[in-house]
Design an enzyme around this catalytic site. Structure first.
Site, mmCIF file in Angstrom:
data_model
loop_
_atom_site.group_PDB
_atom_site.id
_atom_site.type_symbol
_atom_site.label_atom_id
_atom_site.label_comp_id
_atom_site.label_asym_id
_atom_site.label_seq_id
_atom_site.Cartn_x
_atom_site.Cartn_y
_atom_site.Cartn_z
ATOM 1 N N ARG A 1 -9.431 7.998 -1.336
ATOM 2 C CA ARG A 1 -10.415 8.413 -0.329
ATOM 3 C C ARG A 1 -11.307 9.509 -0.898
ATOM 4 O O ARG A 1 -10.893 10.275 -1.773
ATOM 5 C CB ARG A 1 -9.701 8.922 0.925
ATOM 6 C CG ARG A 1 -8.929 7.836 1.658
ATOM 7 C CD ARG A 1 -8.402 8.361 2.974
ATOM 8 N NE ARG A 1 -9.475 8.488 3.950
ATOM 9 C CZ ARG A 1 -9.680 7.657 4.965
ATOM 10 N NH1 ARG A 1 -8.878 6.639 5.166
ATOM 11 N NH2 ARG A 1 -10.678 7.863 5.786
ATOM 12 N N HIS B 1 -5.648 3.570 -1.804
ATOM 13 C CA HIS B 1 -6.980 3.914 -1.322
ATOM 14 C C HIS B 1 -7.304 5.313 -1.832
ATOM 15 O O HIS B 1 -6.675 6.287 -1.422
ATOM 16 C CB HIS B 1 -6.977 3.887 0.217
ATOM 17 C CG HIS B 1 -8.311 4.112 0.844
ATOM 18 N ND1 HIS B 1 -8.518 3.998 2.203
ATOM 19 C CD2 HIS B 1 -9.521 4.444 0.307
ATOM 20 C CE1 HIS B 1 -9.786 4.243 2.476
ATOM 21 N NE2 HIS B 1 -10.413 4.533 1.343
ATOM 22 N N THR C 1 -8.191 3.800 8.212
ATOM 23 C CA THR C 1 -9.389 2.965 8.261
ATOM 24 C C THR C 1 -9.510 2.315 9.642
ATOM 25 O O THR C 1 -8.580 1.679 10.105
ATOM 26 C CB THR C 1 -9.305 1.874 7.169
ATOM 27 O OG1 THR C 1 -8.927 2.502 5.951
ATOM 28 C CG2 THR C 1 -10.631 1.170 7.004
ATOM 29 N N ASN D 1 0.859 -1.188 0.000
ATOM 30 C CA ASN D 1 0.000 0.000 0.000
ATOM 31 C C ASN D 1 0.898 1.242 0.000
ATOM 32 O O ASN D 1 1.696 1.442 0.925
ATOM 33 C CB ASN D 1 -0.892 -0.033 1.246
ATOM 34 C CG ASN D 1 -1.839 1.154 1.287
ATOM 35 O OD1 ASN D 1 -1.425 2.282 1.060
ATOM 36 N ND2 ASN D 1 -3.089 0.912 1.600
ATOM 37 N N ARG E 1 -7.225 12.851 0.451
ATOM 38 C CA ARG E 1 -6.160 13.363 1.318
ATOM 39 C C ARG E 1 -4.770 12.876 0.915
ATOM 40 O O ARG E 1 -3.775 13.479 1.271
ATOM 41 C CB ARG E 1 -6.435 13.019 2.783
ATOM 42 C CG ARG E 1 -6.301 11.555 3.101
ATOM 43 C CD ARG E 1 -6.418 11.302 4.578
ATOM 44 N NE ARG E 1 -7.770 11.503 5.078
ATOM 45 C CZ ARG E 1 -8.205 10.974 6.216
ATOM 46 N NH1 ARG E 1 -7.402 10.262 6.966
ATOM 47 N NH2 ARG E 1 -9.442 11.178 6.620
ATOM 48 N N HIS F 1 0.925 6.251 1.790
ATOM 49 C CA HIS F 1 1.732 7.184 2.589
ATOM 50 C C HIS F 1 2.745 7.956 1.750
ATOM 51 O O HIS F 1 3.198 9.023 2.148
ATOM 52 C CB HIS F 1 2.466 6.435 3.703
ATOM 53 C CG HIS F 1 1.604 6.146 4.896
ATOM 54 N ND1 HIS F 1 0.254 6.361 4.922
ATOM 55 C CD2 HIS F 1 1.919 5.653 6.117
ATOM 56 C CE1 HIS F 1 -0.224 6.012 6.097
ATOM 57 N NE2 HIS F 1 0.762 5.573 6.840
ATOM 58 N N GLU G 1 -10.823 -9.494 2.954
ATOM 59 C CA GLU G 1 -9.576 -9.124 3.622
ATOM 60 C C GLU G 1 -9.902 -8.988 5.102
ATOM 61 O O GLU G 1 -10.700 -8.118 5.487
ATOM 62 C CB GLU G 1 -9.030 -7.799 3.055
ATOM 63 C CG GLU G 1 -7.752 -7.362 3.761
ATOM 64 C CD GLU G 1 -7.129 -6.110 3.167
ATOM 65 O OE1 GLU G 1 -7.352 -5.818 1.958
ATOM 66 O OE2 GLU G 1 -6.423 -5.398 3.907
ATOM 67 N N GLU H 1 -8.619 0.331 -2.960
ATOM 68 C CA GLU H 1 -9.515 0.375 -1.807
ATOM 69 C C GLU H 1 -10.457 1.546 -2.006
ATOM 70 O O GLU H 1 -10.021 2.657 -2.339
ATOM 71 C CB GLU H 1 -8.731 0.601 -0.519
ATOM 72 C CG GLU H 1 -7.830 -0.545 -0.144
ATOM 73 C CD GLU H 1 -7.009 -0.230 1.101
ATOM 74 O OE1 GLU H 1 -7.215 0.842 1.704
ATOM 75 O OE2 GLU H 1 -6.162 -1.036 1.439
ATOM 76 N N HIS I 1 -3.791 -4.520 7.730
ATOM 77 C CA HIS I 1 -3.918 -3.354 8.607
ATOM 78 C C HIS I 1 -3.069 -3.520 9.867
ATOM 79 O O HIS I 1 -3.277 -4.437 10.636
ATOM 80 C CB HIS I 1 -5.369 -3.045 9.002
ATOM 81 C CG HIS I 1 -5.529 -1.570 9.253
ATOM 82 N ND1 HIS I 1 -5.166 -0.971 10.429
ATOM 83 C CD2 HIS I 1 -5.950 -0.578 8.440
ATOM 84 C CE1 HIS I 1 -5.384 0.316 10.343
ATOM 85 N NE2 HIS I 1 -5.852 0.599 9.143
#
Ligand code: PXP
Length: 237
Positions: free
Chosen positions: A45, A43, A101, A7, A49, A10, A151, A70, A191
């Site tokens: 969003r 993801h 999340t 992922n 963001r 970041h 998941e 995602e 996660h």
């Protein structure tokens, strides 16, 4: 053997801190692929963001491994997914005020809306995974909706503060994993997984893909910092 979905949200978070062009998550995806990533996860969003629409579109054109998006079950996000056509969409809960999340999608409480999103994505030929807590009612609901994968949310396991609690959470994950296997769905998890806590989850029977972001990007910053400083220092001499 579990596979790894990296992922890269970041990376985009750092870029968005200055609204500039670096670091580009598209470059990060290529480097993750070079490192052996089996999938790239982002993801998009609703508040944008970190990952931007442009990132998703360019990633769709450049990622050579599987691209896992995602997204919230909101119709606007599902439309974007159907247009961009990632290999897989993982439906996740989303609240604007959360830092990341929190918990899995409550498929039991939101079955009608989730079913509509699943149907739309499957009609577009996209594999659907539901990010859910390792709880029997949620797994049953996911099976009812006919998704290809789930998941399991590993946040409670990752946040455990004692060996005993960690063991209890691993037992929960193991029970949930058995249910997912029995239903013949693809078993994924993620996660809060780190270099310290990942191995017992990876060893759960039938584990498919682990989606890991924070820990990998955090380590990348530290293992890359010495080199980055050396390169800047060399310009000053
Ligand atoms: N899986 C899902 C569904 C997520 O929402 C996230 C965080 O975006 C992850 C995995 C990765 O979690 P982490 O960044 O803690 O590794």
């Amino acid at each position: 053997m579990a596979t790894l979905g990296v992922n890269i949200d970041h990376v985009a978070t750092i870029r968005q801190a200055r609204r500039t062009v670096e670091p580009d998550p598209v470059w990060a995806a290529a480097l993750a692929e070079l490192g052996g990533a089996d999938a790239i996860t982002v993801h998009l969003r609703e508040d944008r963001r970190h990952i931007q629409d442009r990132d998703l579109e360019v990633l769709r054109q450049t990622v050579q491994v599987r691209l896992n998006l995602e997204a919230a079950i909101a119709p606007a996000m599902i439309e974007i997914a159907c247009r961009v056509r990632p290999d897989q969409v993982t439906l996740v809960p989303e609240r604007r005020e959360e830092i990341t999340t929190e918990g899995g999608l409550d498929v039991v409480a939101q079955k009608t809306a989730t079913a509509a999103a699943v149907r739309r994505l499957q009609e577009a030929g996209i594999v659907v995974s539901l990010f859910i807590d390792p709880a029997a009612p949620q797994i049953d609901a996911a099976v009812d909706l006919g998704v290809e994968a789930v998941e399991l949310h590993t946040g409670c396991y990752a946040n455990a503060t004692s060996d005993r609690e960690r063991h209890e959470q691993l037992v929960e994950l193991s029970r949930a994993a058995a249910m997912v296997r029995q239903a013949r769905l693809t078993l994924n998890a993620g996660h809060g997984l780190t270099y310290r806590n990942v191995v017992p989850v990876a060893r759960l029977e039938g584990m498919g893909e682990l989606n890991i972001g924070h820990s990998i990007v955090a380590r990348a910053v530290l293992v890359g910092l010495t080199q980055a400083v050396r390169e800047m220092r060399a310009l000053l001499t």
